[in-house]
Design a protein around this motif. Structure first.
Motif, short mmCIF file in Angstrom:
data_model
loop_
_atom_site.label_atom_id
_atom_site.label_comp_id
_atom_site.label_asym_id
_atom_site.label_seq_id
_atom_site.Cartn_x
_atom_site.Cartn_y
_atom_site.Cartn_z
N THR A 1 18.41 1.43 -10.87
CA THR A 1 17.53 3.06 -11.10
C THR A 1 16.51 3.49 -11.87
O THR A 1 17.46 3.40 -13.01
N TYR A 2 15.70 4.31 -12.19
CA TYR A 2 15.39 4.87 -13.39
C TYR A 2 15.04 6.56 -12.56
O TYR A 2 14.82 6.16 -11.87
N PHE A 3 15.22 7.10 -13.77
CA PHE A 3 15.28 8.56 -13.86
C PHE A 3 14.08 9.05 -14.84
O PHE A 3 13.82 8.35 -15.72
N PHE A 4 13.00 9.85 -14.07
CA PHE A 4 12.44 11.29 -14.27
C PHE A 4 12.66 12.36 -14.49
O PHE A 4 13.26 12.79 -13.91
N GLU A 5 11.94 12.28 -15.22
CA GLU A 5 11.88 14.27 -14.94
C GLU A 5 10.13 14.70 -15.20
O GLU A 5 9.41 14.67 -15.80
N ALA A 6 10.31 15.48 -14.31
CA ALA A 6 8.74 16.11 -13.66
C ALA A 6 8.56 17.47 -14.02
O ALA A 6 9.34 18.02 -13.38
N ARG A 7 8.06 18.37 -15.32
CA ARG A 7 7.89 19.55 -15.45
C ARG A 7 6.67 19.76 -14.67
O ARG A 7 5.32 19.54 -14.86
N SER A 8 6.70 21.47 -14.34
CA SER A 8 5.63 21.45 -13.66
C SER A 8 5.38 22.84 -12.93
O SER A 8 6.37 23.42 -12.30
N MET A 9 4.71 23.80 -12.84
CA MET A 9 4.79 24.78 -11.95
C MET A 9 4.23 25.19 -11.02
O MET A 9 5.32 25.45 -9.80
N ALA A 10 4.07 23.96 -9.21
CA ALA A 10 4.88 23.80 -8.48
C ALA A 10 6.62 24.03 -8.03
O ALA A 10 6.47 24.10 -6.99
N ALA A 11 6.91 23.56 -9.21
CA ALA A 11 8.45 23.39 -9.49
C ALA A 11 9.30 24.51 -9.12
O ALA A 11 10.01 24.69 -9.64
N CYS A 12 8.50 25.89 -9.44
CA CYS A 12 9.12 27.01 -9.86
C CYS A 12 9.22 27.89 -8.28
O CYS A 12 10.04 29.21 -8.30
N GLY A 13 8.42 27.36 -7.56
CA GLY A 13 8.70 27.75 -6.35
C GLY A 13 8.37 29.51 -6.11
O GLY A 13 7.96 30.12 -7.15
N GLY A 14 8.21 29.86 -4.36
CA GLY A 14 8.05 31.42 -4.64
C GLY A 14 8.30 32.00 -3.31
O GLY A 14 9.21 31.22 -2.26
N THR B 1 21.84 -9.70 -2.31
CA THR B 1 20.35 -9.40 -2.56
C THR B 1 19.39 -8.82 -2.07
O THR B 1 18.53 -8.02 -2.12
N SER B 2 20.98 -7.63 -1.12
CA SER B 2 20.12 -5.77 -0.71
C SER B 2 19.63 -4.70 -1.62
O SER B 2 19.71 -4.37 -1.04
N ARG B 3 20.36 -4.79 -2.79
CA ARG B 3 19.94 -4.19 -4.04
C ARG B 3 18.59 -3.60 -4.36
O ARG B 3 18.16 -5.37 -5.14
N ARG B 4 17.95 -3.14 -4.45
CA ARG B 4 16.34 -2.84 -4.20
C ARG B 4 16.23 -1.25 -5.66
O ARG B 4 16.90 -1.16 -6.05
N LYS B 5 15.83 -1.78 -6.05
CA LYS B 5 15.25 -0.43 -7.48
C LYS B 5 14.83 0.59 -6.94
O LYS B 5 14.11 0.35 -5.73
N SER B 6 15.42 1.76 -7.06
CA SER B 6 14.94 2.87 -6.93
C SER B 6 14.71 3.69 -7.87
O SER B 6 14.36 3.72 -9.16
N THR B 7 13.94 4.99 -7.54
CA THR B 7 13.87 5.99 -8.46
C THR B 7 14.39 7.33 -8.13
O THR B 7 14.22 7.71 -6.51
N LEU B 8 14.75 8.00 -9.47
CA LEU B 8 15.27 9.73 -8.75
C LEU B 8 14.21 10.25 -9.98
O LEU B 8 14.58 10.42 -11.36
N ILE B 9 13.64 11.50 -9.49
CA ILE B 9 12.73 12.56 -10.37
C ILE B 9 13.44 13.82 -9.81
O ILE B 9 13.17 14.57 -8.63
N LYS C 1 0.78 -1.52 -0.35
CA LYS C 1 -0.03 0.08 0.11
C LYS C 1 1.05 1.37 -0.30
O LYS C 1 0.48 2.36 -0.26
N ASN C 2 2.14 0.94 0.07
CA ASN C 2 3.16 1.86 0.75
C ASN C 2 4.20 2.32 -1.10
O ASN C 2 4.71 2.94 -1.34
N VAL C 3 3.49 1.97 -1.97
CA VAL C 3 4.24 1.18 -2.71
C VAL C 3 3.85 2.86 -4.00
O VAL C 3 2.36 3.19 -4.00
N SER C 4 4.88 4.06 -4.47
CA SER C 4 4.96 5.34 -4.85
C SER C 4 5.06 4.87 -6.41
O SER C 4 4.95 6.36 -7.28
N ALA C 5 5.59 3.99 -7.07
CA ALA C 5 6.01 3.67 -8.35
C ALA C 5 6.24 2.23 -8.74
O ALA C 5 7.01 2.01 -8.08
N PHE C 6 5.20 2.40 -9.89
CA PHE C 6 5.73 0.62 -10.28
C PHE C 6 5.55 0.87 -11.69
O PHE C 6 5.36 1.39 -12.60
N TYR C 7 6.21 -0.87 -12.35
CA TYR C 7 5.78 -1.11 -13.59
C TYR C 7 5.29 -2.15 -13.79
O TYR C 7 5.57 -3.37 -12.99
#
Length: 328
Positions: free
Chosen positions: A209-222, A175-183, A99-105
Motif C-alpha cells: 500500500t502506497y500513501f500520497f498527498e495531493a495539494r490543490s485548489m480543487a480540494a478546497c471545495g465550494g 496470492t490475492s493481495r494486490r498493490k493499492s494506493t491511498l491519496i 488501459k485502466n491503470v491509474s498509478a504505476f512505478y
C-alpha cells in the motif's frame, strides 16, 4: 398547538436531509453533507491526448509525477482516470486491464501497477481521500516480516509447534493481495500552477500500500450546487424576468385597484409605452415610404398628357362661332 410543532417539522427535516444526501453527482465529484461543500476533482484530471496532441494549449501532456527521494522508486498517476502514458506490459495485470491503470512505478526495467482507475472520491472523517485498488500482486514479505510471522505461527496455543510448509505456508502462499494506493487531498489556495502538487508519503512495510498527498485548489471545495446549469448570463436573465414580472403584475394591480383603469390602460406607465409605440410606428412608416421610392416601377405605355393650351383655343373658337350665330 405548540407541543405538536416538533412532530410537524421532523418529517420536513428528514426529507430535506435525504434530499441532500441523495444529490446525484458526476464522476470525480462529491458532496460533503457535514459542511455543505461541493468538491470537483475533474479540474486536475489529465485528459488523454488526441492523436498525440493536446486538446487545449493549457492541457498537460503527461500524468502527475511524485519522486520517492529517499525511496528507490518514482511514481506516475492520474486522478479519476487512467494515466495517459502508453503502457504495454504491467506485472500481474491482464492485457485488457492495462488501459485502466491509474498509478504505476517502474523498477528494474519492469512496470508495476499500484491501482486501477477510480472516479469515486470519499471522506474519511474530514479528510477527502481517493483509493486505487487492484494493482500488481504484492511482493513476498521481507525477511524481517517473514520471520516475525513464522514465530507467531509456530505455537498452536497448546505448546506444540506447527509444522512449517515452506512456500505452502498460509502467509507465503497468499496470492490475492494486490498493490493499492491511498491519496489524501489537501486544500491549497496557492497552488495555481501546476493545478496540483503530488507528494509521496510512504509505503506499508510489505510495500503493498502506497500513501500520497495531493495539494490543490480543487480540494478546497465550494458552495456551488453540482446540478447548477445556469451561468452568469442565465442568472442575470432570471433576475431580469423576475423584475419584469413584478413590475408588470404590480403595476396592473395598482392601476386596476387604485386608479380604476380598464383595458390597456391597466398597464403601468401606459402613456409612456403608447408614446413609444406611436414613435416606432411613425419611424416604420417613414422608412417604408422612403424605401418604396427606390422600387422600380413596371414599364409600359402611359397616357399622353393633353395640352391645356390647345384645349383652350378650341373652346375659344367654339365660343366665337356661337356668338357670330347669335348676331346673325
Amino acid at each position: 398547538m405548540r407541543q405538536y410543532l416538533p412532530a410537524t417539522i421532523l418529517p420536513l427535516l428528514l426529507s430535506t436531509a435525504l434530499a441532500v444526501d441523495s444529490k446525484p453527482v458526476k464522476p470525480c465529484q462529491i458532496y460533503n453533507p457535514i459542511n455543505g461543500n461541493f468538491y470537483d476533482l475533474n479540474s486536475i484530471t489529465v485528459q488523454p491526448l488526441v492523436d498525440h496532441k493536446k486538446a487545449h494549449k493549457d492541457d498537460r501532456d503527461e500524468s502527475w509525477h511524485a519522486r520517492g527521494y529517499d525511496y528507490d522508486k518514482n511514481f506516475t498517476m492520474n486522478f479519476c482516470a487512467p494515466v495517459i502514458e502508453p503502457l504495454d506490459d504491467v506485472v500481474g495485470v491482464k492485457s485488457e486491464l492495462v488501459k485502466n491503470v491509474s498509478a504505476f512505478y517502474t523498477h528494474g526495467g519492469l512496470t508495476y501497477s499500484i491501482g486501477q482507475a477510480s472516479a469515486e472520491p470519499m471522506f474519511r472523517g474530514r479528510k477527502l481521500v481517493m483509493n486505487y485498488t487492484g494493482g500488481s500482486p504484492c511482493d513476498e514479505p521481507s525477511e524481517r516480516l517473514r520471520s516475525r510471522k513464522l514465530l507467531d505461527d509456530d505455537d498452536d496455543g497448546e505448546g506444540h509447534d506447527k509444522p512449517h510448509k515452506g512456500k505452502d505456508h498460509k502467509y507465503l502462499g497468499e496470492t490475492s493481495r494486490r498493490k493499492s494506493t491511498l491519496i489524501s487531498f489537501i486544500c491549497d489556495h496557492e497552488s495555481l500552477a501546476p493545478k496540483a502538487h503530488l507528494s509521496f508519503l510512504g509505503a506499508s512495510p510489505d510495500e503493498c500500500t502506497y500513501f500520497f498527498e495531493a495539494r490543490s485548489m480543487a480540494a478546497c471545495g465550494g458552495v456551488i450546487d453540482p446540478q447548477q446549469s445556469l451561468g452568469p448570463g442565465g442568472v442575470f436573465g432570471v433576475i431580469f424576468l423576475i423584475a419584469a414580472a413584478v413590475y408588470l403584475l404590480g403595476g396592473i394591480a395598482y392601476q386596476r385597484t387604485v386608479m380604476h383603469q380598464r383595458g390597456w390602460r391597466q398597464l403601468p406607465n401606459y402613456n409612456l409605452w403608447a408614446g413609444i409605440f406611436g414613435f416606432v410606428h411613425d419611424i416604420f412608416v417613414i422608412l417604408t415610404s422612403s424605401c418604396a421610392r427606390f422600387i422600380p416601377r413596371r414599364r409600359g405605355y402611359n397616357q399622353l398628357p393633353t395640352s391645356s393650351r390647345g384645349r383652350g383655343s378650341r373652346e375659344e373658337e367654339n365660343g366665337l362661332i356661337d356668338q357670330y350665330d347669335d348676331d346673325m
